[in-house]
Design a protein around this motif. Structure first.
Motif, PDB file in Angstrom:
ATOM      1  N   GLY A 124      -7.107   1.062 -23.418  1.00 17.36           N
ATOM      2  CA  GLY A 124      -8.454   1.625 -23.502  1.00 17.36           C
ATOM      3  C   GLY A 124      -9.057   1.917 -22.157  1.00 17.36           C
ATOM      4  N   ALA A 125      -8.889   0.990 -21.204  1.00 17.49           N
ATOM      5  CA  ALA A 125      -9.557   1.120 -19.912  1.00 17.49           C
ATOM      6  C   ALA A 125      -8.844   2.049 -18.946  1.00 17.49           C
ATOM      7  N   PHE A 126      -7.532   2.248 -19.115  1.00 18.72           N
ATOM      8  CA  PHE A 126      -6.808   3.053 -18.145  1.00 18.72           C
ATOM      9  C   PHE A 126      -6.078   4.242 -18.765  1.00 18.72           C
ATOM     10  N   VAL A 127      -5.238   4.003 -19.778  1.00 23.00           N
ATOM     11  CA  VAL A 127      -4.447   5.106 -20.323  1.00 23.00           C
ATOM     12  C   VAL A 127      -5.343   6.151 -20.984  1.00 23.00           C
ATOM     13  N   ILE A 128      -6.171   5.713 -21.945  1.00 30.47           N
ATOM     14  CA  ILE A 128      -7.047   6.653 -22.644  1.00 30.47           C
ATOM     15  C   ILE A 128      -8.062   7.263 -21.690  1.00 30.47           C
ATOM     16  N   ALA A 129      -8.578   6.454 -20.764  1.00 29.18           N
ATOM     17  CA  ALA A 129      -9.575   6.964 -19.820  1.00 29.18           C
ATOM     18  C   ALA A 129      -8.992   8.036 -18.907  1.00 29.18           C
ATOM     19  N   ILE A 130      -7.769   7.828 -18.433  1.00 28.09           N
ATOM     20  CA  ILE A 130      -7.132   8.827 -17.565  1.00 28.09           C
ATOM     21  C   ILE A 130      -6.909  10.130 -18.326  1.00 28.09           C
ATOM     22  N   ILE A 131      -6.439  10.008 -19.569  1.00 26.20           N
ATOM     23  CA  ILE A 131      -6.206  11.194 -20.386  1.00 26.20           C
ATOM     24  C   ILE A 131      -7.513  11.914 -20.674  1.00 26.20           C
ATOM     25  N   GLY A 132      -8.541  11.157 -21.054  1.00 29.70           N
ATOM     26  CA  GLY A 132      -9.830  11.759 -21.371  1.00 29.70           C
ATOM     27  C   GLY A 132     -10.487  12.442 -20.201  1.00 29.70           C
ATOM     28  N   ASN A 133     -10.142  11.994 -18.974  1.00 31.53           N
ATOM     29  CA  ASN A 133     -10.753  12.566 -17.776  1.00 31.53           C
ATOM     30  C   ASN A 133      -9.871  13.602 -17.092  1.00 31.53           C
ATOM     31  N   ALA A 134      -8.821  14.052 -17.776  1.00 31.53           N
ATOM     32  CA  ALA A 134      -7.899  15.003 -17.151  1.00 31.53           C
ATOM     33  C   ALA A 134      -8.613  16.251 -16.662  1.00 31.53           C
ATOM     34  N   ALA A 135      -9.602  16.714 -17.428  1.00 35.96           N
ATOM     35  CA  ALA A 135     -10.317  17.930 -17.042  1.00 35.96           C
ATOM     36  C   ALA A 135     -11.079  17.735 -15.741  1.00 35.96           C
ATOM     37  N   GLU A 136     -11.804  16.589 -15.640  1.00 35.25           N
ATOM     38  CA  GLU A 136     -12.544  16.320 -14.408  1.00 35.25           C
ATOM     39  C   GLU A 136     -11.599  16.168 -13.219  1.00 35.25           C
ATOM     40  N   HIS A 137     -10.435  15.511 -13.442  1.00 37.31           N
ATOM     41  CA  HIS A 137      -9.455  15.334 -12.370  1.00 37.31           C
ATOM     42  C   HIS A 137      -9.103  16.686 -11.773  1.00 37.31           C
ATOM     43  N   SER A 138      -8.717  17.615 -12.616  1.00 42.43           N
ATOM     44  CA  SER A 138      -8.263  18.927 -12.167  1.00 42.43           C
ATOM     45  C   SER A 138      -9.355  19.670 -11.425  1.00 42.43           C
ATOM     46  N   ALA A 139     -10.542  19.757 -12.009  1.00 44.54           N
ATOM     47  CA  ALA A 139     -11.631  20.516 -11.395  1.00 44.54           C
ATOM     48  C   ALA A 139     -12.039  19.925 -10.062  1.00 44.54           C
TER      49      ALA A 139
END
Length: 347
Positions: free
Chosen positions: A239-254
């Motif tokens: 919950g704290a890392f795997v799902i969070a990283i996936i959910g934030n993929a858009a922000e990471h890229s931008a």
């Protein structure tokens, strides 16, 4: 890469993920194809954000990216709340907050700093962000401190009151930063880069890319839960890392794309702005939405989660308060993220 080829890759990856999700039973294949689609869709959202920021400025462009990026998390968390999976929701909220402040900002500062010796952004904005992060930290710590002294119903009532206060504070911050004092928080220097699309097309692209990111993110979350349980990872780590990283993929890229174009102000707005939006708006909104299902999700986080948010807030304030960044500060943020990730893995 020309636009036609780019959109062929985006559409092809999405179609492959859809076929895998609806017609294949192998969760590892579902996960791999959804992850591939997220990479291309996040790149699309990043281009859309950059184009919108050209017309609206880095502050509003970053705010729009954070808002649209968090929409997927809010939708997924809503269904988790509906099912009563409050612990998973809190873990994903924790992961999203520290992921944006440490991973997204850390990578942006590192990659931008490797290309430019020093990058600057509005110092006044950095100061206000620090104050808001402190407010969010206080709001999360207070219920945990008083929990042992209060009956359950009082804890729920306290959570509702804090949720309302945080939402009001966040709305007032938007009015302050984008209406009454926007001239003090604007970009330090104008950017002369050309927009990829016209203003109308840019907004349409931002909406469409966010929608598809939300769809594929949901597919990916369902697959990653089964995959990670198969690998023996804990629910807190997932919950704290795997799902969070996936959910934030858009922000990471931008954020990464903007930082590497010396637009660290927009990258900071995406990373820190997204964390603030989750802490001050998304989490309180989920508390209020839980009332619709007859069981209040309190705002009491575990000691592990509070420690992680506290550490992330402290190091982020320490690094960003002067309005300048360099590659080594990015290393420091990533080091803290790796330390927290390792600790959560072993919990």
């Amino acid at each position: 890469m020309n636009q036609r080829l780019f959109f062929l890759l985006v559409g092809g990856s999405f179609l492959l993920a859809a076929i895998s999700h609806y017609f294949l039973q192998n969760e590892f294949i579902r996960f791999a194809t959804a992850a591939l689609a997220i990479i291309f869709l996040a790149a699309w959202l990043g281009k859309s954000t950059e184009s919108v920021a050209h017309y609206a400025g880095d502050r509003i462009g970053g705010f729009l990216n954070a808002t649209f990026g968090n929409a997927a998390e809010l939708i997924i968390a809503f269904f988790l709340v509906k099912e009563g999976l409050f612990d998973m929701v809190k873990a994903s909220i924790t992961g999203a907050i520290i992921g944006n402040m440490l991973l997204v900002l850390g990578l942006s500062v590192l990659l931008g700093g490797l290309k430019y010796k020093e990058q600057t952004f509005n110092g006044v904005l950095a100061g206000h962000n620090a104050s808001l992060m402190t407010l969010a930290l206080v709001a999360l710590f207070i219920p945990a401190v008083f929990m042992k002294e209060l009956p359950v119903e009082r804890v729920d009532t306290l959570s509702i009151v804090i949720a309302v206060i945080l939402i009001v504070a966040y709305v007032l911050w938007l009015i302050f930063s984008m209406v009454t004092h926007k001239e003090f928080l604007s970009d330090i220097e104008p950017h002369d880069s050309e927009a990829v699309w016209s203003k109308g097309v840019s907004i349409l692209m931002l909406i469409l890319s966010t929608f598809f990111v939300a769809v594929v993110s949901e597919w990916l979350v369902h697959s990653v839960e089964i995959v990670t349980h198969t690998l023996g990872w804990s629910e807190m780590f997932v919950g704290a890392f795997v799902i969070a990283i996936i959910g934030n993929a858009a922000e990471h890229s931008a954020a990464l794309l903007l930082a590497m174009k010396n637009r660290i102000g927009a990258a900071v707005e995406i990373a820190i702005g997204s964390s603030l939006q989750i802490a001050l708006f998304v989490a309180p909104t989920l508390v209020l939405l839980s009332l619709l299902f007859g069981s209040t999700m309190n705002i009491v986080f575990s000691p592990f989660e509070l420690a992680a948010i506290g550490v992330a807030t402290f190091i982020t304030i320490s690094i960003s308060r002067d309005g300048t960044t360099n590659w080594f500060e990015g290393v420091l943020l990533l080091a803290v993220y790796l330390i927290l990730g390792t600790a959560f893995y072993f919990v």
